[in-house]
Design a protein around this motif. Structure first.
Motif, short mmCIF file in Angstrom:
data_model
loop_
_atom_site.label_atom_id
_atom_site.label_comp_id
_atom_site.label_asym_id
_atom_site.label_seq_id
_atom_site.Cartn_x
_atom_site.Cartn_y
_atom_site.Cartn_z
N PRO A 1 0.99 -1.38 0.38
CA PRO A 1 -0.03 0.05 -0.02
C PRO A 1 0.96 1.27 -0.17
O PRO A 1 0.05 2.41 -0.41
CB PRO A 1 -0.52 -0.31 1.47
N MET A 2 2.08 1.09 -0.08
CA MET A 2 2.68 2.24 0.24
C MET A 2 3.16 3.13 -0.67
O MET A 2 3.93 3.96 -1.23
CB MET A 2 4.53 2.01 1.02
N ARG A 3 3.11 1.95 -1.99
CA ARG A 3 3.46 2.87 -2.99
C ARG A 3 2.01 3.42 -3.96
O ARG A 3 2.13 4.48 -4.59
CB ARG A 3 2.96 1.21 -4.37
N ARG A 4 1.11 3.80 -2.78
CA ARG A 4 -0.03 4.24 -3.02
C ARG A 4 0.43 6.00 -2.26
O ARG A 4 -0.61 6.91 -3.45
CB ARG A 4 -1.64 4.25 -2.73
N VAL A 5 1.65 6.40 -1.85
CA VAL A 5 1.43 7.95 -1.35
C VAL A 5 2.01 8.38 -2.33
O VAL A 5 1.45 9.43 -1.66
CB VAL A 5 2.97 7.47 -0.52
N PRO A 6 2.55 8.46 -3.51
CA PRO A 6 2.63 9.85 -4.88
C PRO A 6 1.13 9.56 -4.84
O PRO A 6 0.73 11.32 -4.80
CB PRO A 6 3.36 9.43 -5.74
N ASP A 7 0.36 9.01 -4.81
CA ASP A 7 -0.89 9.33 -5.72
C ASP A 7 -1.79 10.08 -4.50
O ASP A 7 -2.84 11.33 -4.95
CB ASP A 7 -2.24 7.93 -5.89
N LEU A 8 -1.50 9.79 -3.10
CA LEU A 8 -2.24 10.47 -2.12
C LEU A 8 -1.51 11.49 -2.33
O LEU A 8 -2.65 12.87 -1.57
CB LEU A 8 -2.41 9.42 -1.03
N ALA A 9 -0.56 11.90 -1.97
CA ALA A 9 -0.54 13.10 -1.99
C ALA A 9 -0.65 14.53 -3.31
O ALA A 9 -1.04 15.19 -2.59
CB ALA A 9 1.38 12.91 -2.52
N GLY A 10 -0.13 13.45 -4.64
CA GLY A 10 -1.11 14.49 -5.66
C GLY A 10 -3.13 14.49 -5.26
O GLY A 10 -3.32 15.69 -5.57
N ARG A 11 -4.01 14.07 -4.67
CA ARG A 11 -4.70 13.58 -4.67
C ARG A 11 -4.67 14.55 -3.50
O ARG A 11 -5.49 15.72 -3.49
CB ARG A 11 -5.81 13.01 -4.25
N GLY A 12 -4.34 14.88 -3.00
CA GLY A 12 -4.39 15.97 -1.64
C GLY A 12 -3.52 17.19 -1.82
O GLY A 12 -4.94 18.80 -1.78
N LEU A 13 -2.87 17.39 -2.78
CA LEU A 13 -2.43 18.96 -3.93
C LEU A 13 -4.22 19.54 -4.39
O LEU A 13 -4.12 20.54 -4.60
CB LEU A 13 -1.50 18.61 -4.36
#
Length: 214
Positions: free
Chosen positions: A165-177
């Motif tokens: 699940p850690m691979r989703r960190v960039p995707d979550l950061a993009g969604r947060g942005l």
């Protein structure tokens, strides 16, 4: 075409000019009773300031996580940021020294008269103290934290399994942005309301004597 005539569909600068006129009229009508409305302007400005912190964090971390820039890109981004800041300061100083805004406007009330003859001296601040004050800034902390988190992610990413699940960190950061950006855009649309409240308060407290100065 009819929808474009609605006030909230007008260009932002038109909304701001209308808000200034309405705020001045309300301030002159209600006088000092309009003072509590200034809380609206303060609230909007504070929300914008605090949304800027997560926006900066997500923008920097997302760029590092997505490897959107490398060595030359970092240098270019730094150069553009510094140049942009210097241009803003130069424009502000140029306007201040050329037009001398406020020279025909005296907002000192009776309370200021009591301070006549008194001198005030700012406390001395060493370079170390200045840096310490800067380090406590939420913006600086957001930049530092984003860079540290970005570097940690780049260092750990090769060791993270593809199914983790850690691979989703960039995707979550993009969604947060994207989320913070949309929130900030929505709040910025309320800028005319902040202008309306600020102008109403100023005209309510000082009346028409501001018109000549403005």
């Amino acid at each position: 075409r009819a929808r474009s005539l609605l006030p909230w569909n007008w260009p932002l600068y038109v909304q701001t000019l209308v808000a200034m006129a309405l705020g001045a009229a309300l301030g002159l009508w209600l006088g000092k009773q309009v003072a509590p409305i200034a809380a609206v302007a303060k609230w909007i400005v504070e929300v914008i300031k605090w949304l800027a912190v997560p926006l900066l964090f997500f923008a920097i971390f997302d760029a590092m996580a997505q490897q959107a820039f490398h060595g030359k890109g970092v240098a270019a981004m730094f150069g553009v940021s510094v140049g942009n800041g210097l241009c803003a300061v130069a424009i502000g100083l140029g306007i201040s020294n050329t037009l001398h805004p406020g020279q025909w406007m005296d907002l000192r009330g009776a309370d200021m008269a009591a301070l006549t003859g008194r001198t005030f001296r700012a406390p001395d601040a060493s370079p170390t103290q200045a840096l310490a004050m800067m380090a406590r800034s939420p913006m600086v902390l957001a930049i530092f934290l984003a860079v540290v988190c970005g570097l940690l992610w780049l260092a750990l990413r090769p060791r993270i399994a593809a199914s983790s699940p850690m691979r989703r960190v960039p995707d979550l950061a993009g969604r947060g942005l994207r989320l913070v950006t949309r929130m900030l855009e929505a709040i910025v649309r309320l800028t005319p309301l902040a202008v309306f409240a600020s102008v109403a308060k100023v005209f309510g407290e000082h009346g028409t004597k501001l018109i000549g100065g403005l």
